[in-house]
Every structure is written in C-alpha cells, then in structure tokens.
Write a protein that holds these residues in place. Structure first.
Motif, short mmCIF file in Angstrom:
data_model
loop_
_atom_site.label_atom_id
_atom_site.label_comp_id
_atom_site.label_asym_id
_atom_site.label_seq_id
_atom_site.Cartn_x
_atom_site.Cartn_y
_atom_site.Cartn_z
N UNK A 273 0.83 -1.21 0.00
CA UNK A 273 0.00 0.00 0.00
C UNK A 273 0.86 1.26 0.00
N UNK A 274 1.86 1.27 0.87
CA UNK A 274 2.72 2.45 0.99
C UNK A 274 3.61 2.62 -0.24
N UNK A 275 3.98 1.50 -0.85
CA UNK A 275 4.74 1.55 -2.09
C UNK A 275 3.89 2.14 -3.22
N UNK A 276 2.64 1.68 -3.32
CA UNK A 276 1.77 2.12 -4.39
C UNK A 276 1.43 3.60 -4.29
N UNK A 277 1.57 4.17 -3.10
CA UNK A 277 1.31 5.60 -2.96
C UNK A 277 2.30 6.43 -3.77
N UNK A 278 3.43 5.81 -4.14
CA UNK A 278 4.45 6.53 -4.92
C UNK A 278 4.64 5.99 -6.33
N UNK A 279 4.05 4.84 -6.63
CA UNK A 279 4.21 4.33 -7.99
C UNK A 279 2.93 3.76 -8.58
N UNK A 280 1.82 3.89 -7.86
CA UNK A 280 0.57 3.32 -8.32
C UNK A 280 -0.15 4.19 -9.34
N UNK A 281 -1.26 3.66 -9.82
CA UNK A 281 -2.11 4.39 -10.76
C UNK A 281 -3.32 4.91 -9.98
N UNK A 282 -3.50 6.22 -9.98
CA UNK A 282 -4.54 6.83 -9.15
C UNK A 282 -5.93 6.28 -9.48
N UNK A 283 -6.23 6.11 -10.77
CA UNK A 283 -7.56 5.63 -11.16
C UNK A 283 -7.79 4.20 -10.68
N UNK B 16 21.35 11.51 -1.07
CA UNK B 16 22.40 12.50 -0.82
C UNK B 16 21.91 13.47 0.26
N UNK B 17 22.82 14.24 0.86
CA UNK B 17 22.37 15.23 1.85
C UNK B 17 21.30 16.18 1.32
N UNK B 18 21.45 16.61 0.07
CA UNK B 18 20.45 17.51 -0.50
C UNK B 18 19.10 16.81 -0.66
N UNK B 19 19.14 15.56 -1.12
CA UNK B 19 17.90 14.81 -1.28
C UNK B 19 17.23 14.58 0.07
N UNK B 20 18.04 14.23 1.07
CA UNK B 20 17.50 13.99 2.41
C UNK B 20 16.86 15.25 2.98
N UNK B 21 17.50 16.39 2.79
CA UNK B 21 16.94 17.64 3.29
C UNK B 21 15.60 17.95 2.62
N UNK B 22 15.52 17.69 1.32
CA UNK B 22 14.27 17.98 0.62
C UNK B 22 13.13 17.07 1.12
N UNK B 23 13.41 15.79 1.30
CA UNK B 23 12.39 14.86 1.77
C UNK B 23 11.96 15.23 3.19
N UNK B 24 12.93 15.57 4.04
CA UNK B 24 12.61 15.98 5.41
C UNK B 24 11.68 17.21 5.40
N UNK C 39 9.54 16.14 -7.14
CA UNK C 39 10.92 15.95 -6.68
C UNK C 39 11.04 14.73 -5.78
N UNK C 40 10.07 14.56 -4.90
CA UNK C 40 10.10 13.41 -3.99
C UNK C 40 9.94 12.10 -4.77
N UNK C 41 9.04 12.08 -5.74
CA UNK C 41 8.88 10.89 -6.58
C UNK C 41 10.19 10.52 -7.26
N UNK C 42 10.89 11.51 -7.76
CA UNK C 42 12.18 11.25 -8.41
C UNK C 42 13.19 10.70 -7.42
N UNK C 43 13.18 11.21 -6.20
CA UNK C 43 14.14 10.78 -5.19
C UNK C 43 13.88 9.34 -4.73
N UNK C 44 12.60 9.00 -4.48
CA UNK C 44 12.33 7.64 -4.01
C UNK C 44 12.65 6.60 -5.09
N UNK C 45 12.56 7.01 -6.35
CA UNK C 45 12.92 6.10 -7.43
C UNK C 45 14.43 5.99 -7.59
N UNK C 46 15.10 7.12 -7.59
CA UNK C 46 16.56 7.12 -7.85
C UNK C 46 17.36 6.51 -6.70
N UNK C 47 16.85 6.57 -5.48
CA UNK C 47 17.57 6.02 -4.33
C UNK C 47 17.30 4.53 -4.13
#
Length: 332
Positions: A221-231, A258-266, A279-287
């Motif tokens: 469920x928590x994973x799909x909140x960042x990669x699921x299909x809303x419909x 990275x420190x910058x990514x961590x600061x943005x998510x925080x 930006x957060x979607x990009x970070x959770x995918x790239x990390x």
C-alpha cells in the motif's frame, strides 16, 4: 437504502474466494442483516461504506483459517462478519482523522454526510461487532479480539504522532503498521484457528501468517502511494506525502539519498502537501527506496508462506498461499 437489498457486485467473490464461496455468500448476507438499525442513517452510511469496494480480506482469512483446520460449524460466519465490521469502523474513523475525501474511487462517508455521523456510525459498527463476539461464545476469541482492538487504536495514535516527523525510523514505522494494519489480519486468522480448535503450534502459525500477510499488504500500500495508478487505486498518488506521513519509501530515501535529497524529503514531510511531489517521486525512485520497500514486502510474504507449512494440505491452505503471493503482486 434498504439493508434487505442484494449485496453489491463489489462484495462478489473473486477467484481467491472460490474455495469458500458459499461461506462468503453467507457472510455477505449476515453483514446486511447485522446492519439493521432503528436509525435509518446508521443503515445508510453503514451499507454505503460496506459496499464501497474492497477485497474483504480479513473476513476471508477467518473463513480460510477455520476451514483449513476442518471446522464444520457455522460460527465462523458470525466471526468473519464481526471482523469486517471492526475493519469498516476503523475506515470510517480513519477518513475523518485523515480528512480524506475519496476512498476506492468514491466519496468517503465523511465527505458525503459529515464527520459526526461517520464517527458515530463507526462507533455503532464497533459496538455491533462486540455483540457478535458474545454470539460466537468463545472467551479466548473475545480476549484476542479485544486486545487487537486496543493495539489497533494505539497504532492509529502512533501514526498520528508520526505525522510531520522526518525522524521516524524504520523500526518505528514497522511498529506502527503492525498495530494499525497487521494486527487485524493477525486477529482474523488467529481467531479462526481458535474457533476450529487448533493445537498450539497451528494456532501460532495462523496468527503469524496473518501478521506477516498484513505487514506485506501495508508495505505494498505504501509503495503504491508513490508508484501506483490513481484511477486503479481509487485514491490520489502522493496522498501519504500530502498528509506528512513518513512511510518506508520516504524513510529509506532519506537513509540512502544524498544530503540535498535527504533535506528535501525531510522538508516535504514536515510541511505536508504536494509542493514537492515530483521531486520526492524522483528521489524515491533514484535512491532505490521503492525497490527496498517491495523487497521488505516480499520478505513478509515469504514468512507468511512459511507458516503455512504447519497446516495440513488442503485447498484452503493453497488459497492462503495464493493470497500471500497476490499481496505483493497487486497494483491496487
């Protein structure tokens, strides 16, 4: 809206329900019967949320667990129904707490009727579930379910205290989802085992099966909140971020970024809202945070499957194994 209506298509059995199709139909009818109230609004809201979709996994677990141990009575129908009422009441309360406007693609009850009626109908369903516990007539089952009720409430409060807190770690996250989600899965399969007269090892195995299945389910469920299909999901992508919930994808992104990514998510967790969603979607995918979360879900599903080795072979056990696999493969 009459409670004598035929159950909606959303309550129809799926292939995973096939081995207990007759039992499941009896649960659907018992749900309608037990929604009866002298207050029309109770019936209206109760039936609205009951028929708003969902897989009815928790009552299904009761049926499968009892039948897997060759239970031959009919009290499992009452038990499965009251488990569904417990779950539905938490949904009503959760949507008020989260100020949600959509669930499973439909307006939430609080959006349609307001917060006060939703909370009070949730209270009615909880109360009805305890009446039905008395009907089941097992002090052991009542002990398990009443303890689960307290743990679920604690889990919801813990989640609320975590909102906006980027210092929530993985251990605290797992403790939260164990309470708010996995505990009712565990209580469902555990109580079904008790009803069937399980021996100590089988009872423990079915309790743990439910726990691990519930954890896997919430992780996905928590994973799909960042990669699921809303419909397909019936809710918006990024809802958890909008509410400032530090779920595992965000916790792992902060740990691996990275420190910058961590600061943005925080900052995004503290603030809530969707200003930083892209930006957060990009970070959770790239990390690799999404892969990490899925791996954890697969680990929990594997643990659930392992517990089934303590049950005798049967079509019911096979369905429980398939349920564990589907929990991590689903897209909604």
């Amino acid at each position: 809206m009459s409670v004598n209506a035929t159950p909606s298509p959303s309550a129809a059995p799926s292939p995973i329900h096939a081995v207990v199709a007759d039992d499941f139909a009896a649960v659907n009818q018992t749900i309608l019967d037990q929604l009866a109230s002298r207050i029309p609004l109770v019936e209206t809201i109760g039936q609205y949320i009951i028929e708003s979709g969902g897989k009815r996994l928790r009552p299904l677990l009761v049926l499968l667990a009892a039948r897997a141990l060759e239970y031959q009575g009919d009290r499992h129908i009452t038990l499965a129904t009251l488990i569904e009422f417990m779950h539905t009441s938490t949904l009503l309360h959760d949507d008020v707490v989260d100020e949600s406007h959509m669930r499973r693609g439909k307006a939430t009850a609080n959006d349609a009727w307001g917060n006060a009626p939703s909370v009070l109908v949730g209270d009615f369903l909880y109360s009805r579930s305890f009446q039905m516990m008395v009907e089941v007539g097992s002090m052991r089952i009542m002990e398990v379910l009443s303890a689960a009720t307290c743990t679920i409430a604690e889990g919801e409060v813990q989640q609320l205290t975590n909102v906006g807190n980027p210092d929530t770690d993985e251990a605290a996250y797992f403790d939260t989802i164990l309470g708010k989600t996995a505990m009712l899965f565990e209580a469902a399969s555990h109580s079904g085992a008790i009803l069937a007269g399980a021996d100590e090892r089988q009872e423990q195995a079915l309790a743990l099966y439910g726990r691990y299945l519930g954890l896997a389910f919430q992780l996905v469920d928590d994973l799909l909140d960042y990669e699921g299909d809303a419909k397909a999901m019936g809710k918006n992508v990024g809802d958890d971020l909008a509410e400032g919930k530090p779920t595992l994808p965000l916790i792992q992104a902060m740990a691996a970024g990275t420190p910058d990514q961590t600061r943005l998510v925080r900052r995004a967790i503290r603030k809530g809202g969707l200003d930083h969603l892209d930006e957060v979607l990009a970070i959770v995918k790239s990390t690799g945070a999404l892969d990490y979360t899925r791996q954890k879900a697969e680990e929990m599903a594997a643990k659930a499957l392992a517990e089934l080795d303590h049950l005798p072979p049967s079509p019911y056990r096979d369905s429980m194994a398939e349920l564990a696999r589907l929990a991590v493969e689903r897209k909604t």
